[in-house]
Design an enzyme around this catalytic site. Structure first.
Site, PDB file in Angstrom:
ATOM      1  N   ASP A 132       0.862  -1.185   0.000  1.00 14.51           N
ATOM      2  CA  ASP A 132       0.000   0.000   0.000  1.00 14.51           C
ATOM      3  C   ASP A 132       0.903   1.241   0.000  1.00 14.51           C
ATOM      4  O   ASP A 132       1.652   1.462   0.952  1.00 14.51           O
ATOM      5  CB  ASP A 132      -0.885  -0.020   1.250  1.00 14.51           C
ATOM      6  CG  ASP A 132      -2.267   0.586   1.007  1.00 14.51           C
ATOM      7  OD1 ASP A 132      -3.266  -0.055   1.381  1.00 14.51           O
ATOM      8  OD2 ASP A 132      -2.312   1.686   0.437  1.00 14.51           O
ATOM      9  N   ASP A 161      -2.768   4.809  -2.516  1.00 13.79           N
ATOM     10  CA  ASP A 161      -3.740   5.514  -1.683  1.00 13.79           C
ATOM     11  C   ASP A 161      -4.056   6.903  -2.235  1.00 13.79           C
ATOM     12  O   ASP A 161      -3.169   7.588  -2.755  1.00 13.79           O
ATOM     13  CB  ASP A 161      -3.136   5.649  -0.276  1.00 13.79           C
ATOM     14  CG  ASP A 161      -4.162   5.992   0.783  1.00 13.79           C
ATOM     15  OD1 ASP A 161      -3.964   6.996   1.494  1.00 13.79           O
ATOM     16  OD2 ASP A 161      -5.172   5.277   0.878  1.00 13.79           O
ATOM     17  N   GLU A 171      -6.513   4.397  -5.710  1.00 10.78           N
ATOM     18  CA  GLU A 171      -7.734   4.617  -4.921  1.00 10.78           C
ATOM     19  C   GLU A 171      -8.204   6.028  -5.245  1.00 10.78           C
ATOM     20  O   GLU A 171      -7.510   6.995  -4.967  1.00 10.78           O
ATOM     21  CB  GLU A 171      -7.430   4.466  -3.437  1.00 10.78           C
ATOM     22  CG  GLU A 171      -8.675   4.433  -2.592  1.00 10.78           C
ATOM     23  CD  GLU A 171      -8.624   5.359  -1.407  1.00 10.78           C
ATOM     24  OE1 GLU A 171      -9.484   5.199  -0.532  1.00 10.78           O
ATOM     25  OE2 GLU A 171      -7.747   6.233  -1.348  1.00 10.78           O
ATOM     26  N   HIS A 193     -11.182  -2.112   3.670  1.00 11.69           N
ATOM     27  CA  HIS A 193     -10.959  -1.759   5.079  1.00 11.69           C
ATOM     28  C   HIS A 193     -11.587  -0.425   5.445  1.00 11.69           C
ATOM     29  O   HIS A 193     -11.517   0.018   6.586  1.00 11.69           O
ATOM     30  CB  HIS A 193      -9.456  -1.671   5.333  1.00 11.69           C
ATOM     31  CG  HIS A 193      -8.829  -0.577   4.555  1.00 11.69           C
ATOM     32  ND1 HIS A 193      -8.775  -0.586   3.160  1.00 11.69           N
ATOM     33  CD2 HIS A 193      -8.294   0.596   4.929  1.00 11.69           C
ATOM     34  CE1 HIS A 193      -8.211   0.532   2.748  1.00 11.69           C
ATOM     35  NE2 HIS A 193      -7.918   1.276   3.800  1.00 11.69           N
ATOM     36  N   ASP A 194     -12.221   0.241   4.459  1.00 10.89           N
ATOM     37  CA  ASP A 194     -12.836   1.555   4.697  1.00 10.89           C
ATOM     38  C   ASP A 194     -14.356   1.501   4.669  1.00 10.89           C
ATOM     39  O   ASP A 194     -15.018   2.539   4.665  1.00 10.89           O
ATOM     40  CB  ASP A 194     -12.388   2.551   3.618  1.00 10.89           C
ATOM     41  CG  ASP A 194     -10.960   3.019   3.816  1.00 10.89           C
ATOM     42  OD1 ASP A 194     -10.348   3.460   2.823  1.00 10.89           O
ATOM     43  OD2 ASP A 194     -10.459   2.930   4.950  1.00 10.89           O
TER      44      ASP A 194
HETATM   45  O1  TEU Z   1     -10.755   9.241   1.261  1.00 14.47           O
HETATM   46  C1  TEU Z   1     -10.532   8.116   1.382  1.00 14.47           C
HETATM   47  C2  TEU Z   1      -9.150   7.546   1.243  1.00 14.47           C
HETATM   48  O2  TEU Z   1      -8.939   6.390   1.985  1.00 14.47           O
HETATM   49  C3  TEU Z   1      -7.576   6.050   2.058  1.00 14.47           C
HETATM   50  O3  TEU Z   1      -6.825   7.092   2.621  1.00 14.47           O
HETATM   51  C4  TEU Z   1      -7.114   7.401   3.970  1.00 14.47           C
HETATM   52  C5  TEU Z   1      -5.984   8.313   4.385  1.00 14.47           C
HETATM   53  O4  TEU Z   1      -4.765   7.707   4.059  1.00 14.47           O
HETATM   54  C6  TEU Z   1      -7.150   6.183   4.883  1.00 14.47           C
HETATM   55  O5  TEU Z   1      -7.728   6.526   6.100  1.00 14.47           O
HETATM   56  C7  TEU Z   1      -7.973   5.081   4.254  1.00 14.47           C
HETATM   57  O6  TEU Z   1      -7.936   3.933   5.064  1.00 14.47           O
HETATM   58  C8  TEU Z   1      -7.405   4.794   2.883  1.00 14.47           C
HETATM   59  O7  TEU Z   1      -8.079   3.758   2.248  1.00 14.47           O
HETATM   60  C9  TEU Z   1     -11.671   7.337   1.621  1.00 14.47           C
HETATM   61  O8  TEU Z   1     -11.651   6.371   0.709  1.00 14.47           O
HETATM   62  C10 TEU Z   1     -11.782   6.852   2.930  1.00 14.47           C
HETATM   63  O9  TEU Z   1     -12.623   5.865   2.862  1.00 14.47           O
HETATM   64  C11 TEU Z   1     -12.289   7.712   3.966  1.00 14.47           C
HETATM   65  O10 TEU Z   1     -13.168   6.935   4.716  1.00 14.47           O
HETATM   66  C12 TEU Z   1     -12.996   8.945   3.542  1.00 14.47           C
HETATM   67  O11 TEU Z   1     -14.243   9.015   4.037  1.00 14.47           O
END
Ligand code: TEU
Length: 582
Positions: free
Chosen positions: A99, A206, A264, A341-342
């Site tokens: 990642d 990311d 992402e 994971h989000d």
């Molecule tokens: O903006 C992001 C980026 O997530 C990435 O970046 C974020 C910061 O690095 C990190 O917290 C996330 O785990 C990673 O996947 C969203 O996808 C995220 O789900 C967040 O919940 C916004 O509401």
């Protein structure tokens, strides 16, 4: 399809290392734990393992706040463990991607420590610093009124140099200034080349569309008068130099190493804006995650994200069709995923986990939906055994995620009991925590995630004795067994399932989800019809005979059903079927 790159029909599996497997009893998952389960992943049919951040970090955002890109966070193990993971995965024919979190670092990263040390430090411009503004009363206010993804402002005042620094996420995650060429070079050398030289096969990248910020740094329009902080993705998403930066990253690093890349990409709901990132000839990214579908039910992520909004099946179907944009007209590619994971667990959001029977049946139909969609397929740990959201009986104290606690704190500070109640309800459905609790391996104490007597970093699900790998491994009727079968079917029918064009049928039907896959690459008249009952009642499937004629052959049913009436499948509650004409 021999001339297609491996990663198009590969099955990717996301590992959230803190919650996958703990080998030393400290209650925190680790690399030796992951290595000990590589045979499980290989047996499942995984081709590429994506490991969420394992780098040295104060873990303010679970590693998405990196303190040292070349060091492994000690509880995960050592860099030698990464070498073993690579060797053992490659020996099993599986690749590994890491990642890459380079929109921001941890504020404890030495680069930021230097940058904040003085205004004329050579790395000052590696981050985004702005002087304060003052309101009519002379009160110091941030440079702009932008809202962070984790609630609150995107700026934090730094006493030492009396300026603000930008952070789209937590104040512990200062944004790097990609407009600074030496900063970009350091990112390429210090992070990407370092790991590619060690044999890593690529990166999940990311927040990839947030590196280029508009340089005018003006206030965003006020859309939420009740808050001093306003949603402003237009200030940093798909910015003025984003394609220049990503093309440079591809030209200078990804392409020379033939490293696979999946970006992402959020706040970009228009496929026309996404295709330029993933068209092969653009030489930017191989594919991206776009979140409209997986985010169904959430509010604006830069606003009331955790106010739950029920959605009809027709919306889910329309978004599926929208992002099934691979139609042979260009060389763009896409991804297929329903968990990460989000986001909370799919069987609770798109299925029905109210009873063990409906949980089993709906999880399988979600699997059949996923394996018949065009694009590169991504599974998330626990999806293959139907792991569910945290019990609704659990209190806010079980929620560890910086975003969950940020939104809850904001609701508490508002003093509005209705907002607090709604936020707790929304978190119960949508929080990121739901996908982060320990993986359920078996019915032994701590679900086999860690040893008996150890204290897992997050509480193990109450139902771990009924939902776990050991219980499902040899059960032909289990969700795990169905995933294994479905992943094999996906490869056997890859020309339609992986590479085919997608045509939605019966878009207004709020119970049955049906679509046709056609062979755009092989230019044959091979057709597959997928018809999924996404309701708890018996339903008639789509008119298979009218599409496939008498050639219709049943490839799979999630419940061994086969009954047809006048060419239409009689689908049991939550039953899915696929028919083909070959
Ligand atoms: O903006 C992001 C980026 O997530 C990435 O970046 C974020 C910061 O690095 C990190 O917290 C996330 O785990 C990673 O996947 C969203 O996808 C995220 O789900 C967040 O919940 C916004 O509401």
């Amino acid at each position: 399809f021999t001339n297609e790159p491996y990663w198009k029909d590969a099955t990717f599996y996301q590992v959230y290392p803190a919650s996958f497997k703990d080998s030393n009893g400290d209650g925190w998952g680790d690399l030796p734990g992951l290595i000990s389960e590589l045979d499980y992943l290989s047996d499942l049919g995984v081709d590429v393992i994506w490991v969420s951040p394992i780098f040295d970090s104060p873990q303010k955002d679970m590693g998405y706040d990196v303190r040292d890109y070349q060091k492994i966070y000690a509880p995960y193990g050592s860099i030698e463990d990464v070498d073993i993971l690579l060797r053992e995965s490659h020996n099993r024919g599986m690749k590994v991607i890491l990642d890459l979190v380079v929109n921001h670092t941890s504020q404890e990263h030495e680069w930021f420590q230097e940058s904040r040390s003085s205004k004329d430090n050579p790395k000052r411009d590696w981050y985004i610093w702005k002087p304060p503004r003052y309101d009519a009363e002379g009160t110091r206010i941030p440079p702009t009124n932008w809202r962070s993804y984790f609630a609150g402002p995107t700026w934090t005042f730094d006493e030492h140099t009396r300026e603000y620094y930008l952070h789209l996420y937590a104040s512990d995650q200062p944004d790097l200034n990609w407009d600074n060429a030496s900063c970009r070079r350091a990112i390429y050398d210090n992070t990407m080349r370092f790991w590619l030289d060690r044999g890593v096969d690529g990166f999940r990248i990311d927040t990839v569309n947030k590196y280029s910020k508009r340089q005018d740094f003006v206030d965003a329009p006020v859309t939420d008068p009740s808050s001093p902080h306003q949603s402003a993705p237009e200030m940093w998403c798909n910015g003025p130099r984003i394609h220049e930066f990503i093309h440079e990253m591809n030209r200078d690093v990804l392409a020379p190493y033939e490293a696979v890349s999946v970006g992402e990409l959020s706040n970009t709901p228009d496929p026309r804006q996404v295709r330029p990132y993933v068209s092969a000839r653009a030489q930017e990214l191989d594919m991206v995650f776009e979140f409209s579908l997986i985010r169904l039910g959430t509010g604006n992520i830069l606003g009331p994200k955790y106010i739950y909004q029920p959605f009809p099946l027709s919306k889910m179907k329309a978004l599926t069709q929208k992002w099934q944009f691979v139609d042979g007209t260009d060389d763009a590619w896409t991804t297929v995923f329903v968990e990460n994971h989000d986001n909370a667990r799919a069987v609770c959001r798109f299925g029905d986990s109210s009873t063990p029977e409906l949980w089993n049946k709906s999880a399988k139909t979600i699997a059949l939906w996923q394996v018949t969609l065009t694009g590169t397929l991504f599974l998330y740990q626990g999806q293959e055994i139907g792991m569910t959201n945290m019990p609704s009986s659990w209190g806010i104290e079980e929620y560890k995620d910086v975003e969950s606690t940020g939104f809850y704190e904001e609701a508490v500070q508002s003093g509005d009991p209705e907002l607090i109640k709604k936020t707790l309800h929304g978190l119960g459905h949508l929080a990121r925590d739901h996908s982060r609790i320990p993986f359920q391996w078996d019915a032994s104490p701590n679900a086999g995630f860690t040893r008996e007597g150890a204290t897992p970093w997050m509480r193990v699900h109450d139902e771990y004795k009924s939902i776990n790998v050991a219980r499902q491994r040899d059960d032909p009727d289990s969700i795990l067994s169905f995933y294994k079968k479905a992943l094999t079917l996906r490869k056997q029918h890859r020309d339609l399932f992986v590479f085919g064009s997608f045509t939605l049928l019966d878009p207004e039907d709020e119970s049955v989800f049906s679509y046709v896959k056609r062979d755009i690459k092989g230019h044959t008249d091979k057709i597959a019809v997928v018809t999924l009952n996404m309701s708890g009642e018996q339903q008639m499937g789509t008119d298979v005979a009218s599409i496939l004629g008498s050639e219709a052959r049943l490839v799979v049913s999630t419940q061994d059903g086969s009954k047809l009436v006048d060419g239409r499948p009689v689908l049991k509650p939550w039953e899915g079927r696929v028919y083909v004409n070959y």
